[in-house]
Design an enzyme around this catalytic site. Sequence first.
Site, PDB file in Angstrom:
ATOM      1  N   ARG A  55      31.915  26.910  45.419  1.00 26.61           N
ATOM      2  CA  ARG A  55      31.212  27.501  44.278  1.00 26.61           C
ATOM      3  C   ARG A  55      31.033  26.489  43.137  1.00 26.61           C
ATOM      4  O   ARG A  55      31.876  25.622  42.935  1.00 26.61           O
ATOM      5  CB  ARG A  55      31.973  28.751  43.817  1.00 26.61           C
ATOM      6  CG  ARG A  55      32.055  29.754  44.957  1.00 26.61           C
ATOM      7  CD  ARG A  55      32.714  31.023  44.563  1.00 26.61           C
ATOM      8  NE  ARG A  55      31.934  31.729  43.565  1.00 26.61           N
ATOM      9  CZ  ARG A  55      32.327  32.832  42.962  1.00 26.61           C
ATOM     10  NH1 ARG A  55      33.510  33.349  43.244  1.00 26.61           N
ATOM     11  NH2 ARG A  55      31.571  33.415  42.068  1.00 26.61           N
TER      12      ARG A  55
ATOM     13  N   SER B  84      26.138  34.229  32.680  1.00 23.01           N
ATOM     14  CA  SER B  84      27.411  34.203  33.402  1.00 23.01           C
ATOM     15  C   SER B  84      28.549  34.480  32.443  1.00 23.01           C
ATOM     16  O   SER B  84      28.798  33.706  31.509  1.00 23.01           O
ATOM     17  CB  SER B  84      27.637  32.835  34.060  1.00 23.01           C
ATOM     18  OG  SER B  84      29.000  32.730  34.450  1.00 23.01           O
TER      19      SER B  84
ATOM     20  N   ASP C 116      27.458  42.253  40.584  1.00 20.49           N
ATOM     21  CA  ASP C 116      28.319  42.432  41.768  1.00 20.49           C
ATOM     22  C   ASP C 116      27.908  43.650  42.610  1.00 20.49           C
ATOM     23  O   ASP C 116      28.410  43.836  43.714  1.00 20.49           O
ATOM     24  CB  ASP C 116      29.785  42.565  41.342  1.00 20.49           C
ATOM     25  CG  ASP C 116      30.312  41.242  40.798  1.00 20.49           C
ATOM     26  OD1 ASP C 116      29.746  40.182  41.143  1.00 20.49           O
ATOM     27  OD2 ASP C 116      31.282  41.264  40.021  1.00 20.49           O
TER      28      ASP C 116
HETATM   29  C1  S3P Z   1      33.000  38.010  36.433  1.00 24.18           C
HETATM   30  C2  S3P Z   1      31.705  37.666  36.162  1.00 24.18           C
HETATM   31  C3  S3P Z   1      30.657  37.608  37.193  1.00 24.18           C
HETATM   32  C4  S3P Z   1      31.047  38.416  38.415  1.00 24.18           C
HETATM   33  C5  S3P Z   1      32.455  38.148  38.862  1.00 24.18           C
HETATM   34  C6  S3P Z   1      33.443  38.447  37.759  1.00 24.18           C
HETATM   35  C7  S3P Z   1      33.976  37.954  35.329  1.00 24.18           C
HETATM   36  O1  S3P Z   1      30.483  36.259  37.589  1.00 24.18           O
HETATM   37  O2  S3P Z   1      30.144  38.156  39.471  1.00 24.18           O
HETATM   38  O3  S3P Z   1      32.760  38.949  39.994  1.00 24.18           O
HETATM   39  O4  S3P Z   1      35.114  38.429  35.489  1.00 24.18           O
HETATM   40  O5  S3P Z   1      33.615  37.410  34.280  1.00 24.18           O
HETATM   41  P1  S3P Z   1      29.524  35.256  36.761  1.00 24.18           P
HETATM   42  O6  S3P Z   1      30.064  35.167  35.412  1.00 24.18           O
HETATM   43  O7  S3P Z   1      29.603  33.944  37.468  1.00 24.18           O
HETATM   44  O8  S3P Z   1      28.171  35.882  36.850  1.00 24.18           O
END
Ligand code: S3P
Length: 433
Positions: free
Chosen positions: A123, A168, A318
Amino acid sequence: MSTVTAAPVGALSGTLRVPPDKSITHRAILLAAISDRTVRVTAPLDSADTAATLNAVEACGVRVEGHLGDEIVVHGVGRLGLRPPPAIDCANAGTLMRLLPALLVGVPCDHVILDGDDSLRRRPMSRIARPLRAMGAALFTAPGGTAPLVVSGGTPLKGMRHELQVASAQVKSCILLAGLGAEGPTWVHEPTPSRDHTERMLTAAGVGVVRDGDDVGVLGRCESLSLPDLRVPGDFSSAAFHLVAGTLLADPEVRLEGVNLNPLRAGLLDVMRRMGADVTVEEGEPVAGEPCGTLIVRRSRGLTATEVEPHEVAAMIDELPLIGVLGAMAAGTTTVRGAAELRVKESDRITAVVDALTGMGVRAAELEDGFSVTGGERIPGGTIDARGDHRLAMLGAIAGLASVDGVAIDGFEAVAVSYPGFVADLRSIGGVA
Ligand code: S3P
């Protein structure tokens, strides 16, 4: 690797309390660890992902009593009190790997390695390394911008404005947390707003989180952080599997209690309703500063296809794979666009969802930034590979319940990452996974 078969069922009914929120549990443990007080966290999620975060803070010298799933008492060491070991294992937890470096860049440490499993190693991590380096941090990735990460802490940090290319919450949270140790303000601008649990929790901890138009920021070095005791609300992303199962099969109804209904998480509700789903919300008291309530879902016959637009993606990031299952049972062709981020989740969730749907006999196609699925009367059934991705394993189970021949899911054990009690919960409302 374990294979579980989800056989078709006639109807689902009953009441469930879904597991505590994963995102909030990660943040509660991390912010409690850097608090100047002892913080009691009630009902933190007990899962592989959150256990990795608990282990990580303990490895950094934070004393924690109690157990995940019940209650933990975190003896915070203050923002500058973490003492990381030479290596930290983040397992499968993207949130841990993207938030913890923000705390470590502020403390004296040299060459701390953060690593994870094969999925986490694929990732993108440059998205946190670049902005933190621009602030003055010494944080490096492996070639290709992936884990392992190497952090050397204690360099002076300077606040600045960061413009994110993709929404994000993990990147935004990382930058804001690093900003707590920086000189001057740190701002983050996102193309569309992502989940704001970090901002809510920092505010509760006494940190001034500020807004300027679409930007969110912290105003500079924060001497002390005081997270109050908190209870973790139920996870909307876990509830989403039962919402979709209920839309296909609930008779008379499935009730999901104590669910976090933060609007930046619950975007799926809008999309489901316009597809014709029957979901009612009973608002309850806020929990940990998050809006919460009960969701009641009833079977809907005659779902119709929809287009999920790019601006809707962040508030249901998600849950997008589940649109594939709904689309498989809806009249017409459903499309998801503007969701290229799905390619860099626990698996490439665009390819994985399309392969899973076609493996069940559903007509689905990959788009560069999403997917399309054409609905039919029923999902025929078949075999899918969870690819180490917890959300894919649970998607397969839900689809199997509503299928003609059942769905076998290879690698079902991945559910332990976020929802170890998934099968037991599903059984309790009549699903035989
Ligand atoms: C999350 C943010 C999201 C999500 C992940 C959990 C978090 O990811 O997909 O399951 O706890 O901030 P991204 O921030 O990369 O979109």
